[in-house]
Design a protein around this motif. Structure first.
Motif, PDB file in Angstrom:
ATOM      1  N   TYR B 216      74.541  27.085  68.459  1.00 27.62           N
ATOM      2  CA  TYR B 216      73.900  28.121  69.244  1.00 27.62           C
ATOM      3  C   TYR B 216      74.246  28.008  70.419  1.00 27.62           C
ATOM      4  CZ  TYR B 216      70.337  31.437  70.323  1.00 27.62           C
ATOM      5  OH  TYR B 216      69.689  32.778  70.782  1.00 27.62           O
ATOM      6  N   PHE B 274      71.606  16.938  50.281  1.00 28.12           N
ATOM      7  CA  PHE B 274      71.704  17.868  51.187  1.00 28.12           C
ATOM      8  C   PHE B 274      70.658  19.125  50.948  1.00 28.12           C
ATOM      9  CE2 PHE B 274      73.812  19.883  54.589  1.00 28.12           C
ATOM     10  CZ  PHE B 274      73.950  21.211  54.518  1.00 28.12           C
ATOM     11  N   PRO B 275      70.009  19.640  51.935  1.00 28.48           N
ATOM     12  CA  PRO B 275      68.997  20.654  51.441  1.00 28.48           C
ATOM     13  C   PRO B 275      69.770  21.580  50.828  1.00 28.48           C
ATOM     14  CG  PRO B 275      69.353  20.406  54.216  1.00 28.48           C
ATOM     15  CD  PRO B 275      69.992  19.205  53.314  1.00 28.48           C
ATOM     16  N   ALA B 282      66.664  28.374  56.450  1.00 29.97           N
ATOM     17  CA  ALA B 282      65.399  28.292  57.546  1.00 29.97           C
ATOM     18  C   ALA B 282      65.808  27.240  58.735  1.00 29.97           C
ATOM     19  CB  ALA B 282      64.180  27.543  56.845  1.00 29.97           C
ATOM     20  N   MET B 283      66.559  26.286  58.368  1.00 30.87           N
ATOM     21  CA  MET B 283      67.049  25.522  59.447  1.00 30.87           C
ATOM     22  C   MET B 283      67.678  26.399  60.636  1.00 30.87           C
ATOM     23  SD  MET B 283      67.850  22.135  57.436  1.00 30.87           S
ATOM     24  CE  MET B 283      67.768  20.898  58.831  1.00 30.87           C
ATOM     25  N   GLU B 285      67.723  29.665  61.037  1.00 32.64           N
ATOM     26  CA  GLU B 285      66.891  30.602  61.683  1.00 32.64           C
ATOM     27  C   GLU B 285      65.928  29.796  62.792  1.00 32.64           C
ATOM     28  OE1 GLU B 285      64.584  32.126  58.537  1.00 32.64           O
ATOM     29  OE2 GLU B 285      65.847  33.944  58.318  1.00 32.64           O
ATOM     30  N   ASP B 286      65.710  28.574  62.469  1.00 32.65           N
ATOM     31  CA  ASP B 286      64.851  27.870  63.611  1.00 32.65           C
ATOM     32  C   ASP B 286      65.800  27.540  64.891  1.00 32.65           C
ATOM     33  OD1 ASP B 286      62.954  25.859  61.423  1.00 32.65           O
ATOM     34  OD2 ASP B 286      62.557  27.874  62.135  1.00 32.65           O
ATOM     35  N   GLY B 288      67.656  29.546  65.929  1.00 30.08           N
ATOM     36  CA  GLY B 288      67.665  30.648  66.914  1.00 30.08           C
ATOM     37  C   GLY B 288      68.484  31.853  66.463  1.00 30.08           C
ATOM     38  N   TYR B 290      69.949  35.001  64.115  1.00 28.71           N
ATOM     39  CA  TYR B 290      69.492  36.085  63.264  1.00 28.71           C
ATOM     40  C   TYR B 290      70.403  36.639  62.257  1.00 28.71           C
ATOM     41  CZ  TYR B 290      65.994  36.987  67.159  1.00 28.71           C
ATOM     42  OH  TYR B 290      64.884  36.569  67.995  1.00 28.71           O
TER      43      TYR B 290
END
Lengths: 304, 310
Positions: B216, B274-275, B282-283, B285-286, B288, B290
């Motif tokens: 990010y 691994f997720p 979700a990670m 998005e967390d 930051g 979009y």
């Protein structure tokens, strides 16, 4: 054989571990979701004017985005659009990028390059064009829907003037002609690349949305023309006007006369045809009724 | 070596809780516990072990990729670059891009896009003077990539070495740079890159959230994050076949072709740890991003996650 047994045991134990993992993950997930919610909540506190729904709503009403732009223009610091991102949704940003991209269409056509150039003018990276489909269809659909909105506003204004008594109510054929001409004139700045746009709109992927926009526009025109039919006429009127609009658009694409005079003359003739067809239909019906009655009378006479 | 496979998993499974008990006391000093395949190790140990894994596989990395995935990994990487649809002038950061697969594809794509761009320009300007024509030819020679650049960043020196040799062998010289760096702490300034890709690398990062935050940070506003990674298969039939193939065939291939059973055992286990798609989304998005979305390839064996810095 023993090795195989061990292998199977290992496999099953690994499966069990997978189940354990599922239990481990949910607690972490809860923390993550609350981090996201806090962000939205902060934005809501900063935004007493806007409703709590607007941040991630997928269908903002037409009025809200305009309010947004007027209220938050001063807070847009121009730092690559990042400040303003806290205050508007993704859809609104996409709307802005597509609007900015329209001025690059005469040069690049209806493509992802035009969208990339548009994003650049807003201070965003060219990679932002990746938010849209790569064939440029999002740009075209945006343009068409903007034109339709402009047409609706135009018709609304005229309607108000008529209601206030400041203008004469136009006869239907004149009204239709003016409405279609006004709508087609919006294509003039992009007329060179418009054939490309039409071909993209006809791709199977885009037909539902483009058809939707077309039918709602035709519906709008007839509404303002004062059509209140509740019978099959509703369909025939719209079908006829759709035919007129499409054929006039095609004529316009290859018209080289000054200010597209040929196109408007073609349009006038088609609308006149449609009107006379309506009259002809009535005449045919009354003739048909008369003929049937005559036959019935003849049959009665003969049977007697 | 044959006994190592499931027995190792079993022993690790039993040893795990014990180690976790002692580790939780020691953990405060030595660093938080995390996973290395199916083992539980500290973060420091994990970084070291992964370093060793990639040091030993570097030379045979491409060969193994081809044999494990039967060449399909090339298609996955092509799809990633197509999805990116880079225009000339794009700055790409390819993290964990060791042997340069994504970087080379990016350069090819941008080169052909640039040629098309120049051809279109020539077609639009039919009345060119000789001066203008010669200028356009010069432009083509001097800027065949149109100022696009790709920076390949990897934490492992061996992988970078292999990548550089490949670039020389295949004739890629322009618009390419190689940087040694850690995904959790990138040696770049803020707001630098248009696109950040990480192909089959984020699985090996110890703190995924830090890597996402770094992504990010270095992206320009409007920049795009793309992640190509092995993911979760939801279809039960395919899942069983996939597990069978992963645990029975791949480590054997690793032993036969690269002479390294353990590294490929780690590979397969790390895929399982691994997720899955929604969690990674979700990670992201967390961090930051979009408009985060993912696309499953091959029913979920591989997934491409995409997000924008808005």
């Amino acid at each position: 054989a023993a090795a195989r047994g061990l292998r199977l045991a290992g496999w099953r134990l690994w499966r069990g571990r997978a189940a354990l993992q599922c239990q481990l993950y949910p607690p972490q997930r809860a923390l993550q979701t609350s981090a996201v919610l806090r962000r939205v909540f902060n934005e809501q506190k900063k935004e007493p004017l806007t409703s709590s729904q607007h941040q991630f709503s997928s269908h903002p009403t037409n009025h809200q985005p305009e309010q947004e732009h007027q209220v938050h223009r001063p807070s847009y610091t121009g730092q690559g659009g990042q400040e303003s991102e806290d205050y508007e949704s993704e859809e609104q940003l996409q709307h802005r990028i597509l609007t900015a991209a329209l001025e690059f269409v005469p040069e690049h056509g209806w493509t992802a390059e035009a969208i990339a150039e548009g994003a650049k003018t807003l201070g965003l990276s060219v990679a932002a064009a990746g938010m849209f489909h790569s064939d440029g269809s999002d740009l075209i659909l945006h343009f068409v829907s903007e034109c339709n909105t402009k047409l609706s506003e135009l018709l609304e204004q005229e309607h108000k003037l008529v209601q206030l008594g400041e203008a004469e109510k136009k006869p239907t054929d004149q009204f239709l002609k003016d409405a279609v001409e006004a709508r087609l004139r919006m294509l003039i700045p992009y007329i060179e690349k418009w054939p490309q746009a039409l071909s993209i709109l006809l791709l199977p992927r885009n037909i539902p949305s483009s058809l939707n926009l077309l039918t709602s526009m035709i519906d709008d025109i007839w509404q303002y023309a004062g059509d209140q039919s509740t019978d099959f006429n509703w369909y025939t009127r719209r079908a006829v006007l759709t035919g007129i609009y499409n054929t006039t658009e095609l004529v316009m694409l290859q018209d080289s006369s000054p200010d597209f005079e040929e196109t408007w003359r073609f349009l006038e003739n088609r609308v006149a045809d449609a009107m006379s067809m309506g009259n002809a239909a009535d005449q045919v019906r009354s003739t048909g009724e008369a003929v049937v009655q005559g036959l019935m009378g003849a049959a009665v006479t003969v049977s007697n | 070596a044959a006994a190592l496979c499931p027995c190792g998993a079993v022993l690790a499974r039993l040893g795990g809780p014990l180690r976790a008990l002692c580790g939780s006391v020691r953990g405060l000093a030595a660093g938080t516990q995390t996973h290395f395949g199916f083992q539980t190790v500290t973060e420091e140990e994990r970084r070291k072990k992964i370093n060793q894994v990639f040091e030993s596989v570097a030379k045979k990395y491409d060969v193994m990729n081809d044999s494990m995935t039967l060449g399909v990994h090339r298609v996955w990487k092509d799809i990633l670059v197509h999805k990116m649809n880079p225009s000339p002038g794009t700055l790409l950061l390819d993290v964990a891009g060791g042997t340069g697969d994504i970087a080379f594809r990016f350069i090819n794509y941008v080169r052909s896009a640039r040629e098309r761009q120049l051809q279109k320009k020539l077609r639009n300007h039919q009345n060119l003077s000789w001066q203008e024509i010669s200028e356009s030819y010069q432009e083509e020679q001097f800027k065949p990539l149109g100022d696009s650049q790709v920076v390949v960043c990897d934490i492992n020196k061996e992988m970078l070495k292999v990548g550089k040799q490949k670039a020389q062998y295949l004739g890629y010289s322009e618009g390419l740079s190689w940087v040694l760096g850690n995904a959790e702490e990138l040696p770049f300034d803020d707001d630098k890159f248009d696109v950040y890709t990480i192909a089959f690398g984020i699985r090996n990062v110890t703190r995924i959230d830090l890597a996402l935050q770094e992504a990010y940070r270095v992206l320009k506003p409007g920049g795009r994050f793309l992640c190509l990674e092995f993911s979760h298969v939801s279809n039960p039939v395919i899942s069983r076949l996939y597990d069978l193939y992963s645990f029975q065939v791949i480590p054997v291939l690793g032993e036969v072709i690269a002479g390294d059973w353990k590294s490929y055992q780690y590979l397969v286990e790390s895929i399982r740890r691994f997720p899955p798609q929604e969690e990674l989304k979700a990670m992201i998005e967390d961090a930051g991003f979009y408009k985060v979305d993912y696309q499953n390839l091959n029913l979920g064996i591989v997934a491409i996650h995409s997000g924008f810095k808005l």
